[in-house]
Design a protein around this motif. Structure first.
Motif, PDB file in Angstrom:
ATOM      1  N   LEU B 207     -78.987  11.268 -49.883  1.00 15.16           N
ATOM      2  CA  LEU B 207     -80.126  10.587 -50.508  1.00 15.16           C
ATOM      3  C   LEU B 207     -79.671   9.549 -51.526  1.00 15.16           C
ATOM      4  O   LEU B 207     -80.426   8.664 -51.898  1.00 15.16           O
ATOM      5  N   TYR B 208     -78.423   9.653 -51.996  1.00 18.56           N
ATOM      6  CA  TYR B 208     -77.924   8.626 -52.926  1.00 18.56           C
ATOM      7  C   TYR B 208     -77.692   7.299 -52.200  1.00 18.56           C
ATOM      8  O   TYR B 208     -77.645   6.252 -52.824  1.00 18.56           O
ATOM      9  N   ALA B 209     -77.507   7.361 -50.897  1.00 15.83           N
ATOM     10  CA  ALA B 209     -77.004   6.201 -50.155  1.00 15.83           C
ATOM     11  C   ALA B 209     -77.797   4.911 -50.377  1.00 15.83           C
ATOM     12  O   ALA B 209     -77.195   3.852 -50.513  1.00 15.83           O
ATOM     13  N   TYR B 215     -73.418   0.785 -48.637  1.00 15.58           N
ATOM     14  CA  TYR B 215     -74.200   1.314 -47.519  1.00 15.58           C
ATOM     15  C   TYR B 215     -75.396   0.420 -47.218  1.00 15.58           C
ATOM     16  O   TYR B 215     -75.951   0.466 -46.130  1.00 15.58           O
ATOM     17  N   LEU B 216     -75.826  -0.370 -48.201  1.00 13.79           N
ATOM     18  CA  LEU B 216     -76.950  -1.278 -47.970  1.00 13.79           C
ATOM     19  C   LEU B 216     -76.504  -2.527 -47.226  1.00 13.79           C
ATOM     20  O   LEU B 216     -77.285  -3.140 -46.513  1.00 13.79           O
ATOM     21  N   VAL B 217     -75.237  -2.892 -47.410  1.00 11.85           N
ATOM     22  CA  VAL B 217     -74.764  -4.141 -46.824  1.00 11.85           C
ATOM     23  C   VAL B 217     -74.828  -4.087 -45.304  1.00 11.85           C
ATOM     24  O   VAL B 217     -75.235  -5.042 -44.652  1.00 11.85           O
ATOM     25  N   LEU B 265     -83.711   3.974 -45.117  1.00 14.17           N
ATOM     26  CA  LEU B 265     -83.402   4.875 -44.003  1.00 14.17           C
ATOM     27  C   LEU B 265     -82.079   4.483 -43.346  1.00 14.17           C
ATOM     28  O   LEU B 265     -81.232   5.338 -43.062  1.00 14.17           O
ATOM     29  N   ALA B 266     -81.919   3.168 -43.122  1.00 17.27           N
ATOM     30  CA  ALA B 266     -80.696   2.694 -42.472  1.00 17.27           C
ATOM     31  C   ALA B 266     -79.478   3.047 -43.315  1.00 17.27           C
ATOM     32  O   ALA B 266     -78.431   3.439 -42.786  1.00 17.27           O
ATOM     33  N   ALA B 267     -79.618   2.922 -44.648  1.00  8.51           N
ATOM     34  CA  ALA B 267     -78.488   3.248 -45.522  1.00  8.51           C
ATOM     35  C   ALA B 267     -78.145   4.723 -45.407  1.00  8.51           C
ATOM     36  O   ALA B 267     -76.970   5.103 -45.334  1.00  8.51           O
ATOM     37  N   VAL B 268     -79.186   5.587 -45.373  1.00 10.62           N
ATOM     38  CA  VAL B 268     -78.935   7.026 -45.260  1.00 10.62           C
ATOM     39  C   VAL B 268     -78.250   7.335 -43.935  1.00 10.62           C
ATOM     40  O   VAL B 268     -77.260   8.075 -43.884  1.00 10.62           O
ATOM     41  N   GLN B 340     -59.942   7.611 -50.206  1.00 13.00           N
ATOM     42  CA  GLN B 340     -61.230   8.176 -50.606  1.00 13.00           C
ATOM     43  C   GLN B 340     -61.197   9.699 -50.606  1.00 13.00           C
ATOM     44  O   GLN B 340     -60.913  10.326 -49.596  1.00 13.00           O
ATOM     45  N   LEU B 341     -61.516  10.271 -51.753  1.00 12.38           N
ATOM     46  CA  LEU B 341     -61.506  11.722 -51.859  1.00 12.38           C
ATOM     47  C   LEU B 341     -62.916  12.285 -51.904  1.00 12.38           C
ATOM     48  O   LEU B 341     -63.154  13.405 -51.488  1.00 12.38           O
ATOM     49  N   LEU B 342     -63.837  11.519 -52.459  1.00 17.76           N
ATOM     50  CA  LEU B 342     -65.235  11.930 -52.449  1.00 17.76           C
ATOM     51  C   LEU B 342     -66.029  10.655 -52.207  1.00 17.76           C
ATOM     52  O   LEU B 342     -66.146   9.826 -53.089  1.00 17.76           O
ATOM     53  N   PRO B 343     -66.547  10.465 -51.002  1.00 16.45           N
ATOM     54  CA  PRO B 343     -67.194   9.191 -50.695  1.00 16.45           C
ATOM     55  C   PRO B 343     -68.460   8.971 -51.509  1.00 16.45           C
ATOM     56  O   PRO B 343     -68.783   7.839 -51.836  1.00 16.45           O
TER      57      PRO B 343
END
Lengths: 169, 511
Positions: B207-209, B215-217, B265-268, B340-343
């Motif tokens: 939900l953070y996405a 992620y929006l790009v 939605l697309a970002a998620v 990346q350790l925590l995306p």
């Protein structure tokens, strides 16, 4: 320099040779000639009623100011600022003119030592010692040392790096 | 860099005699081939034929697509045949060998290229399984080699299209052999060491996405491509949609809401595809991360080479207290993706993870008020210049809006400058240190003291007058340098001495 409390760190001990001033003056002359030629072409070839008429006198005066600063002021000022030092543990330089940059690299983390001599530097018998580390930003360049001094420094650093080298990253 | 006690090309430790048994592969040192099935995968993805696209476009333009369906079908068939041929040639000319001292990859159609990576330069092995590869039971193996100054694309060997078992064998062998002396690492020891889970992705974090720029790009770019594509289609192919009445405010409002919802939605979905079932475990001397829905990515990092980590929070992420964590690993190419350790996750989780990598240096030290003034001036300057130009334009041309834009920029500069100042901080702890800066993406780097390979101190004329200086810790990992912007000039010598191992940084101390 130590009386100046705005200085963040101490300055390296040794200054560059006077030949560096000659080199910087030559660079300034070449730069001024280059810009002068560009502006000359502009004044000659752009018709008098050109797009922005003000440029016809603004550009030449800018070049004149540049020439005065780059030939008459900057070389001497730089010579006062630029310093370098090789201590027991580290290589230390101060470069810059308006913005100053102090760079310190410990000998234990040196990866390679390069000596380069540009065309102008050869005319003045100077050379640059570049000390590289694993970091792209952690590169120390000692500009414009006398060629024999540069070679001695590089050899000395390479030898000492062999002795104290740990993982270096 | 290399351990002076070890020869650069170590002999293979005894008792490591596995490997030759896998599906009748040639003996040790012999050249192996990838699976022929990869030809099908490459044909379908036009991997080699993709380079021909620029050449095809003018060809199509000359021939034209006006002849209708036959021309299109013929063209598609020709391209597929070409792709099949290219893929087959590529497979035929590709070979690899994992000899006792080095990995060798041979490839190239006419000009043969042979790349050799000594085993002790191998920094990590990544096994990834794109969707099509999975269908055919294949994997792609990327071997990461430490290389100082060569370009990013030369730092890795890619062995594309080996069977899954062969991929796992390569990974365990390359990594097991790299483990320094001691009892010879055998297959069982490498395969089943104790595992410790460091992080596990919680699907609620998706939900953070929508608040994360990266992620929006992707959906935005997709929409852009779609529009360009529709634009270039011949008019006859575009369905005749009634032009909506754009003057109606309600239509615009509904469209905006729908667009925002779709984008979120697309970002998620995008974040889910990349990070699906993300897991970070420590297995022996490596950190292993696995993630991805369509393409499963399996990355291993050597714990000994981790020098610290960064915790970054974008503007949107800060609202919801989310963050991401990257490891800073020496000699790692494409560190942003590999490290990346925590995306994406809650900040608290990110901090706990970072503490496991490197000691907590303690709370950040704020920078002096002069730094706030400097940030404000810098943020306001562009707005003020715009406002001045706008005033000129208003007076001469009557463009009042130019003045309004300048004024708005100036007003926005205040929160920007204050925000940038609040991000600044540094701190040296007993075994580690940290610096933080950035506003759009605020990044805090926490590093071990031994990570520092040099210090750079910068002071401009203005900083000199304000008694400030910017200190960059040069590090052989990540972006190469991490800066404490606008520290008090008097604190510089103390900070650098406290944040580097050994006494060498004492050189900087004022006498």
């Amino acid at each position: 320099m130590t009386a100046d409390s705005a200085a963040p760190v101490r300055d390296p001990a040794w200054s560059l040779s006077r030949s560096a001033i000659g080199l910087w003056v030559t660079e300034g002359v070449l730069g001024a000639l280059f810009y002068g030629a560009l502006v000359g072409a502009f004044v000659l070839f752009v018709p008098v009623g050109g797009p922005v008429p003000v440029l016809r006198w603004v550009l030449p005066s800018l070049v004149a100011v540049y020439a005065v600063v780059a030939i008459g002021i900057r070389p001497w000022y730089r010579h006062r600022v630029h310093r370098w030092e090789v201590t027991e543990e580290a290589v230390y330089t101060l470069t810059g003119w308006l913005t100053r940059t102090w760079t310190l690299v410990p000998i234990s983390r040196i990866q390679t030592v390069d000596v380069t001599r540009g065309v102008l530097q050869q005319l003045f018998g100077l050379a640059t010692v570049a000390v590289l580390t694993a970091s792209s930003q952690g590169t120390v360049r000692v500009w414009h040392l006398e060629a024999d001094v540069a070679q001695r420094v590089a050899d000395d650093l390479a030898r000492r790096t062999e002795l104290v080298r740990d993982e270096a990253t | 860099m290399t351990d002076p006690d070890r020869p650069p090309w170590p002999r293979r430790p005894d008792g490591d005699g596995h490997g030759a048994a896998v599906d009748g592969a040639p003996a040790e040192g012999g050249t192996r081939r990838t699976s022929p099935r990869i030809v099908l995968v490459h044909t379908a993805t036009f991997r080699q034929a993709r380079q021909l696209v620029p050449a095809l476009i003018p060809l199509v333009a000359v021939i034209g697509l006006d002849d209708g369906l036959t021309a299109v079908v013929l063209l598609a068939a020709a391209i597929t045949a070409l792709s099949l041929g290219a893929a087959a040639l590529g497979w035929w000319r590709f070979g690899y060998a994992d000899g006792p001292g080095a990995v060798v990859v041979t490839r190239g159609l006419l000009a043969r290229s042979v790349r050799t990576v000594p085993n002790d330069r191998v920094r990590g092995v990544e096994v990834e399984t794109p969707l099509l590869h999975r269908v055919f039971g294949l994997v792609r193996v990327r071997v990461d080699a430490a290389a100082g100054s060569v370009g990013a694309d030369q730092e890795e060997l890619v062995i594309d299209g080996v069977l899954r078992a062969e991929g796992d064998r390569l990974r365990t062998r390359l990594l097991a052999r790299r483990v320094p002396a001691g009892p010879a690492p055998t297959e069982d020891a490498a395969a089943e060491p104790a595992e410790e889970v460091f992080a596990r992705f919680d699907n609620r974090w998706l939900l953070y996405a929508p608040l994360v720029g990266s992620y929006l790009v992707v959906p935005l770019a997709a929409v852009g491509t779609l529009f360009r594509f529709v634009d270039e289609l011949p008019d006859g192919l575009v369905p005749d949609v009634a032009e909506p009445d754009l003057s109606d405010l309600r239509v615009l409002g509904v469209a905006a809401v729908v667009a925002v919802v779709l984008l979120a939605l697309a970002a998620v979905v995008g974040a889910a595809v990349v990070n699906w079932r993300f897991r970070l475990v420590r297995r022996g001397g490596s950190l292993v991360s696995v993630r991805g829905l369509l393409t499963r990515r399996h990355t291993e990092l050597e714990v000994d080479r981790i020098r610290g980590g960064t915790l970054s929070e974008g503007l949107g992420m800060r609202w919801v207290r989310a963050a991401r964590v990257n490891a800073l690993v020496t000699g790692l190419g494409q560190a942003n993706r590999r490290g990346q350790l925590l995306p994406l996750g809650p900040r608290a989780e990110a901090e706990v993870l970072l503490r496991r990598l490197v000691d907590d240096p303690g709370p950040l030290v704020r920078h002096p008020p002069a730094a706030r003034r400097r940030r404000l001036v810098r943020a306001l300057a562009s707005g003020l210049v715009a406002a001045a130009l706008g005033g000129l334009a208003t007076a001469t041309l009557g463009w009042w809006w130019a003045l309004a834009v300048g004024g708005a920029l100036t007003v926005l500069g205040v929160p920007l400058g204050l925000g940038r100042y609040r991000a600044l901080g540094h701190r040296a702890g007993p075994r580690s240190f940290t610096v933080r800066s950035g506003w759009l993406v605020r990044e805090q780097a926490v590093l071990q003291r031994r990570a520092v390979v040099g210090w750079q101190v910068r002071q401009s004329l203005f900083q000199r007058r304000a008694r400030l200086a910017t200190v960059v810790a040069c590090v052989g990992a990540g972006s190469g340098g991490y800066a404490a912007v606008d520290m008090a000039a008097g604190d510089v010598a103390g900070f650098t001495a406290a944040a580097s191992s050994g006494s060498w940084a004492g050189t900087l101390a004022l006498r």
